[in-house]
Design an enzyme around this catalytic site. Structure first.
Site, PDB file in Angstrom:
ATOM      1  N   CYS A  45      -5.806 -29.517  -8.606  1.00  0.00           N
ATOM      2  CA  CYS A  45      -4.503 -30.175  -8.643  1.00  0.00           C
ATOM      3  C   CYS A  45      -3.563 -29.516  -7.635  1.00  0.00           C
ATOM      4  O   CYS A  45      -3.593 -28.320  -7.447  1.00  0.00           O
ATOM      5  CB  CYS A  45      -3.913 -30.078 -10.046  1.00  0.00           C
ATOM      6  SG  CYS A  45      -4.929 -30.900 -11.262  1.00  0.00           S
ATOM      7  N   CYS A  95       7.358 -28.562  -1.197  1.00  0.00           N
ATOM      8  CA  CYS A  95       7.042 -27.183  -1.580  1.00  0.00           C
ATOM      9  C   CYS A  95       6.146 -26.565  -0.504  1.00  0.00           C
ATOM     10  O   CYS A  95       5.185 -27.201  -0.052  1.00  0.00           O
ATOM     11  CB  CYS A  95       6.356 -27.140  -2.951  1.00  0.00           C
ATOM     12  SG  CYS A  95       7.369 -27.900  -4.228  1.00  0.00           S
ATOM     13  N   CYS A 127      -6.656 -35.848 -13.766  1.00  0.00           N
ATOM     14  CA  CYS A 127      -5.415 -35.528 -13.061  1.00  0.00           C
ATOM     15  C   CYS A 127      -5.063 -36.738 -12.199  1.00  0.00           C
ATOM     16  O   CYS A 127      -5.826 -37.097 -11.304  1.00  0.00           O
ATOM     17  CB  CYS A 127      -5.738 -34.284 -12.227  1.00  0.00           C
ATOM     18  SG  CYS A 127      -4.431 -33.705 -11.189  1.00  0.00           S
ATOM     19  N   CYS A 183       2.188 -26.376  -0.921  1.00  0.00           N
ATOM     20  CA  CYS A 183       1.461 -27.538  -1.434  1.00  0.00           C
ATOM     21  C   CYS A 183       1.039 -28.484  -0.320  1.00  0.00           C
ATOM     22  O   CYS A 183       1.864 -28.902   0.501  1.00  0.00           O
ATOM     23  CB  CYS A 183       2.341 -28.278  -2.441  1.00  0.00           C
ATOM     24  SG  CYS A 183       1.601 -29.809  -3.022  1.00  0.00           S
ATOM     25  N   GLU A 216      -5.437 -40.192  -4.739  1.00  0.00           N
ATOM     26  CA  GLU A 216      -6.605 -39.543  -5.319  1.00  0.00           C
ATOM     27  C   GLU A 216      -6.357 -39.164  -6.774  1.00  0.00           C
ATOM     28  O   GLU A 216      -5.227 -38.887  -7.172  1.00  0.00           O
ATOM     29  CB  GLU A 216      -6.940 -38.279  -4.505  1.00  0.00           C
ATOM     30  CG  GLU A 216      -7.416 -38.620  -3.101  1.00  0.00           C
ATOM     31  CD  GLU A 216      -7.472 -37.432  -2.155  1.00  0.00           C
ATOM     32  OE1 GLU A 216      -7.883 -37.630  -1.012  1.00  0.00           O
ATOM     33  OE2 GLU A 216      -7.090 -36.315  -2.552  1.00  0.00           O
ATOM     34  N   CYS A 250       4.487 -36.759  -1.331  1.00  0.00           N
ATOM     35  CA  CYS A 250       5.549 -36.198  -2.166  1.00  0.00           C
ATOM     36  C   CYS A 250       6.694 -35.759  -1.267  1.00  0.00           C
ATOM     37  O   CYS A 250       6.465 -35.227  -0.179  1.00  0.00           O
ATOM     38  CB  CYS A 250       5.029 -34.998  -2.964  1.00  0.00           C
ATOM     39  SG  CYS A 250       6.284 -34.303  -4.080  1.00  0.00           S
TER      40      CYS A 250
HETATM   41  N1  SAH Z   1       4.836 -32.503  -8.432  1.00  0.00           N
HETATM   42  C1  SAH Z   1       4.440 -31.987  -9.692  1.00  0.00           C
HETATM   43  C2  SAH Z   1       3.015 -32.307 -10.055  1.00  0.00           C
HETATM   44  C3  SAH Z   1       1.986 -32.230  -8.958  1.00  0.00           C
HETATM   45  S1  SAH Z   1       1.674 -30.618  -8.327  1.00  0.00           S
HETATM   46  C4  SAH Z   1       4.695 -30.486  -9.770  1.00  0.00           C
HETATM   47  O1  SAH Z   1       4.997 -29.885  -8.749  1.00  0.00           O
HETATM   48  O2  SAH Z   1       4.642 -29.958 -10.871  1.00  0.00           O
HETATM   49  C5  SAH Z   1       0.652 -29.943  -9.616  1.00  0.00           C
HETATM   50  C6  SAH Z   1       0.594 -28.414  -9.639  1.00  0.00           C
HETATM   51  O3  SAH Z   1      -0.153 -27.925  -8.538  1.00  0.00           O
HETATM   52  C7  SAH Z   1       1.955 -27.741  -9.574  1.00  0.00           C
HETATM   53  O4  SAH Z   1       2.075 -26.790 -10.613  1.00  0.00           O
HETATM   54  C8  SAH Z   1       1.936 -27.029  -8.232  1.00  0.00           C
HETATM   55  O5  SAH Z   1       2.748 -25.877  -8.271  1.00  0.00           O
HETATM   56  C9  SAH Z   1       0.458 -26.734  -8.067  1.00  0.00           C
HETATM   57  N2  SAH Z   1       0.042 -26.486  -6.690  1.00  0.00           N
HETATM   58  C10 SAH Z   1       0.459 -27.097  -5.570  1.00  0.00           C
HETATM   59  N3  SAH Z   1      -0.157 -26.596  -4.477  1.00  0.00           N
HETATM   60  C11 SAH Z   1      -1.004 -25.640  -4.922  1.00  0.00           C
HETATM   61  C12 SAH Z   1      -1.924 -24.750  -4.284  1.00  0.00           C
HETATM   62  N4  SAH Z   1      -2.098 -24.760  -2.965  1.00  0.00           N
HETATM   63  N5  SAH Z   1      -2.615 -23.887  -5.064  1.00  0.00           N
HETATM   64  C13 SAH Z   1      -2.460 -23.890  -6.400  1.00  0.00           C
HETATM   65  N6  SAH Z   1      -1.617 -24.711  -7.053  1.00  0.00           N
HETATM   66  C14 SAH Z   1      -0.882 -25.560  -6.328  1.00  0.00           C
HETATM   67 FE1  SF4 Z   2       5.401 -32.250  -4.621  1.00  0.00          FE
HETATM   68 FE2  SF4 Z   2       3.471 -30.501  -4.271  1.00  0.00          FE
HETATM   69 FE3  SF4 Z   2       5.917 -29.645  -4.826  1.00  0.00          FE
HETATM   70 FE4  SF4 Z   2       4.480 -30.886  -6.744  1.00  0.00          FE
HETATM   71  S1  SF4 Z   2       4.029 -28.924  -5.783  1.00  0.00           S
HETATM   72  S2  SF4 Z   2       6.646 -31.239  -6.180  1.00  0.00           S
HETATM   73  S3  SF4 Z   2       3.350 -32.371  -5.465  1.00  0.00           S
HETATM   74  S4  SF4 Z   2       5.305 -30.753  -2.965  1.00  0.00           S
END
Ligand code: SAH
Ligand code: SF4
Length: 344
Positions: A330, A116, A105, A119, A92, A112
């Site tokens: 995002c 995290c 974006c 996420c 997406e 991934c």
């Molecule tokens: N993997 C990379 C880029 C994709 S995630 C990274 O982690 O930076 C993009 C952003 O979305 C990151 O800053 C992450 O911390 C944030 N993010 C992930 N899940 C989220 C959520 N549920 N609410 C708000 N931001 C979130």
């Molecule tokens: Fe991967 Fe989501 Fe962590 Fe970014 S925030 S590194 S997309 S698991």
């Protein structure tokens, strides 16, 4: 023999490829411009290239393309695009509108591996890396429908876990003969892969965003497993060492989670942690989703955190949760559109 997809090649790569098939290098620039400035999807369209060479190329090479399978628009104008890849996987992209300054974006992996805890993308692990072509084709497809001013690698995936495809994609995006995005308008976001940060910085000029998300290793390692491999001290040293052009900064992303990292003490620690390098802080109130039990902080604690940073002369913006109704924000991407399609 499988055809070479020219969308996988930087201008330099295309020059080498063309020299390799016994033709003049200068033709690469013409073709590159057709691909990214004229959005050509076949060699036939390249009218300033001789017919003979076009036919020759069509025999040996291919131009891949992506067409969105679904486009979902939220009331605030945010648009989510679902792309079906040749092998059936889906990724997406999200377009976040802002009068004349639309931000796209894009995704760099299917899923991934970083896991995290907050996420949605991370919940199912990684299926595979995207190719350079699959990354740049997201931009081609959306640009056909809307103007795009900024590109952020903040969709599905950890871009620094796929540098082999991401670096060429950044080069194509910022090449004056390619998409012509200024390198100020392209941002790669990472959860903190320390060696790869240096590698990226040396390979190309691009903005870096680092998802910090906590101010102690105790909390960070709880929500971001990568912290156990590269703790805060190493990550911040890598930020300091990142080769920034003058008057640039690192974007520090901070997902605020209720009662976990949203206290005034966190704000105080954050100011100290980032004092060693030029930065701008993006506060992102946690987007609630069915995959995690975390909660969004109260508006009061978001405001208090924001104000503390401002008072300490830190440049800070609090990101609104755009596209909330379609979970387009995002970090919220896991192929939900794809699941919906399968249910039908
Ligand atoms: N993997 C990379 C880029 C994709 S995630 C990274 O982690 O930076 C993009 C952003 O979305 C990151 O800053 C992450 O911390 C944030 N993010 C992930 N899940 C989220 C959520 N549920 N609410 C708000 N931001 C979130
Ligand atoms: Fe991967 Fe989501 Fe962590 Fe970014 S925030 S590194 S997309 S698991």
């Amino acid at each position: 023999m499988e055809k070479t997809d020219v969308k996988n090649l930087t201008l330099e790569g295309l020059e080498q490829y063309i020299a390799g098939i016994g033709k003049e290098r200068f033709r690469a620039k013409q073709i590159f411009k057709w691909l990214y400035q004229m959005d050509a999807t076949s060699f036939d369209e390249m009218t300033n290239v001789s017919k003979e060479f076009r036919a020759f190329l069509a025999e040996k090479a291919a131009i891949s393309n992506l067409v969105p399978e679904v486009v979902e628009a939220a009331e605030d104008g945010t648009k989510k695009y679902l792309f079906r890849l040749a092998d059936g996987n889906a990724v997406e992209s999200v377009l976040i509108p802002d009068e004349g300054r639309n931000t796209l974006c894009i995704s760099s992996q299917v899923g991934c591996a970083m896991g995290c805890a907050f996420c949605l993308t991370g919940t199912f692990g990684v299926t595979r890396n995207l190719t350079t072509a699959e990354i740049v084709n997201q931009v081609c497809a959306v640009k056909r429908e809307e103007p795009v001013r900024n590109i952020v690698f903040m969709g599905m995936g950890e871009p620094l876990a796929n540098l082999a495809a991401v670096i060429p994609a950044v080069k194509i995006l910022t090449d004056p003969d390619g998409f012509q995005f200024s390198n100020r308008k392209v941002t790669v976001s990472t959860c903190g892969l320390v060696p790869e940060m240096a590698e990226l910085g040396h390979a190309c000029i691009v903005n870096l965003a680092v998802s910090l998300n906590a101010t102690t290793d105790e909390i960070r390692s709880l929500i971001m497993p990568i912290d156990r491999r590269y703790p805060l001290k190493e990550l911040l040293a890598a930020c300091k060492a990142f080769p920034l052009p003058s008057r640039r900064w690192i974007t520090v992303e901070y997902v605020m989670i209720r009662d976990l990292n949203d206290s005034l003490e966190d704000a105080k620690r954050l100011v100290k942690l980032i004092s060693n390098f030029p930065s701008k802080v993006n506060l992102i109130p946690f987007n609630e989703h069915e995959g995690a039990s975390f909660r969004t902080p109260s508006q009061e604690s978001i405001d208090r955190f924001h104000k503390y940073l401002l008072d300490k002369h830190v440049t800070v913006i609090t990101r609104s949760s755009r596209g909330g109704e379609i979970s387009a924000a995002c970090g919220q991407l896991k192929g939900r559109l794809d699941e919906k399609l399968k249910e039908q």
